[in-house]
Write an enzyme that holds these catalytic residues in place. Structure first.
Site, mmCIF file in Angstrom:
data_model
loop_
_atom_site.group_PDB
_atom_site.id
_atom_site.type_symbol
_atom_site.label_atom_id
_atom_site.label_comp_id
_atom_site.label_asym_id
_atom_site.label_seq_id
_atom_site.Cartn_x
_atom_site.Cartn_y
_atom_site.Cartn_z
ATOM 1 C CG LEU A 191 -1.936 -1.066 1.427
ATOM 2 C CD1 LEU A 191 -2.636 -0.905 2.772
ATOM 3 C CD2 LEU A 191 -2.945 -1.048 0.294
ATOM 4 C CG ASP A 192 0.433 4.509 -2.793
ATOM 5 O OD1 ASP A 192 1.217 3.680 -3.298
ATOM 6 O OD2 ASP A 192 -0.352 5.206 -3.464
ATOM 7 N NE ARG A 193 6.022 7.576 5.248
ATOM 8 C CZ ARG A 193 7.278 7.871 5.536
ATOM 9 N NH1 ARG A 193 8.184 7.871 4.566
ATOM 10 N NH2 ARG A 193 7.652 8.159 6.759
ATOM 11 C CB THR A 207 -3.057 3.914 0.865
ATOM 12 O OG1 THR A 207 -2.918 4.743 -0.286
ATOM 13 C CG2 THR A 207 -4.375 3.155 0.784
#
Length: 319
Positions: free
Chosen positions: A141-143, A145
């Site tokens: 996951l993106d940081r 998100t």
């Protein structure tokens, strides 16, 4: 005067030497073993050799001579720094745990993978929580998100789950709050992405990288003013795919997305609730086949606290 400390649940399974080095990182190992031989360090009042495996609730005797070696922040392997309090907070985010996997509701702002300049990351922290498992990331996951993140505890599980994500037999569902209207209200975005941009096809750009196909199913769940509550089911896993598809393909960037979006103008009452710089993108649900039991698992994460007052104000429901 000697002190005593109780081993926490997070520290269970850690060897005594590693436990001491985490709490007293300045202590030389030769000093540790000398104190063990002299009976100055004990566990549950019993003499130790130093290689004992600790269990939650064990009482460790701390000789007064080593207190000077204590520092404020324990240093983790690989140069990242996180405290036992950080590990306890991450443990509270666990939504499923067994011999093969641990599933977390990842907080927004916490990096999934360590790297240059990253002080805390899920991979390093989970490895510290499960020191005798082989921790592997199987998706990311993106940081910015938050939401469901699956981590494998052994090589067999990592290989099987990585294959499931690659073969699209694992299904993910995200929820997002967008700035703008979306039409039609249901559909499939199917295009090619490169360097944060949407391009016409897979042809290489100026002899460089080849664009990657990105597919996302979406369904509008609610609309309030200029804000849209939407669910996403990505069929591919390109970097920033949902953020780019929102901003570039739907012309409605995700609220809080400073990379692809713009500041959102909204009702003052609503603006007062949104006192946050978080990205309003949330990995809500994941379904996959358990690599050992073969049983289908569907795991959901609770909506992060920074989203809750906004959704209540707008009367948007969680599907």
């Amino acid at each position: 005067m000697a002190q005593s400390m109780t081993v926490s649940k997070t520290e269970e399974g850690t060897r005594l030497l590693r436990w001491f080095l985490r709490h007293y990182p300045g202590m030389p190992q030769r000093e540790f073993y000398k104190l063990c031989r002299g009976g100055q360090i004990r566990v549950n009042s019993s003499r130790v050799r130093g290689n004992e495996i600790l269990r939650a609730g064990d009482t460790v005797r701390i000789p007064p001579t080593i207190v000077a070696y204590q520092t404020a922040a324990p240093k983790a392997e690989g140069g990242d720094r996180f405290s036992l309090t950080d590990l306890e907070e991450l443990r509270k985010c666990i939504i499923h745990d067994d011999d093969d996997i641990v599933v977390l509701n990842k907080p927004a702002g916490l990096a999934v993978q360590g790297g240059t300049g990253i002080r805390k990351s899920v991979d390093k922290m989970v490895a510290a929580m499960y020191p005798y498992d082989k921790i592997s990331l199987v998706h990311r996951l993106d940081r910015e998100t938050s939401g469901v993140l699956v981590v494998a505890k052994n090589q067999m599980t990592a290989q099987n789950l990585a294959r499931a994500f690659q073969d699209k037999t694992a299904h993910k569902e995200y929820l997002a709050l967008l700035s703008g209207h979306v039409a039609p209200s249901r559909g499939v975005i199917d295009n090619y992405l490169i360097k944060g941009a949407v391009v016409d096809g897979p042809a290489r750009i100026d002899g460089g990288q080849r664009p990657q196909r990105a597919i996302t199913e979406y369904n509008v769940l609610g609309v309030a003013g200029d804000l849209t509550w939407i669910s996403y089911s990505p069929k591919t896993g390109r970097t920033h795919q949902l953020r780019i598809h929102s901003a570039r393909s739907l012309n409605a960037p995700i609220v809080g997305d400073t990379l692809y979006g713009a500041p959102v103008r909204m009702d003052p009452a609503l603006s007062s609730l949104m006192s946050t710089n978080h990205l309003f993108l949330f990995a809500h649900k994941i379904t996959f086949q358990h690599p050992r039991t073969g049983r289908m698992l569907t795991l959901r994460a609770t909506v992060p606290e920074f989203m809750t007052p906004i959704l209540k104000f707008l009367e948007f429901k969680i599907p």
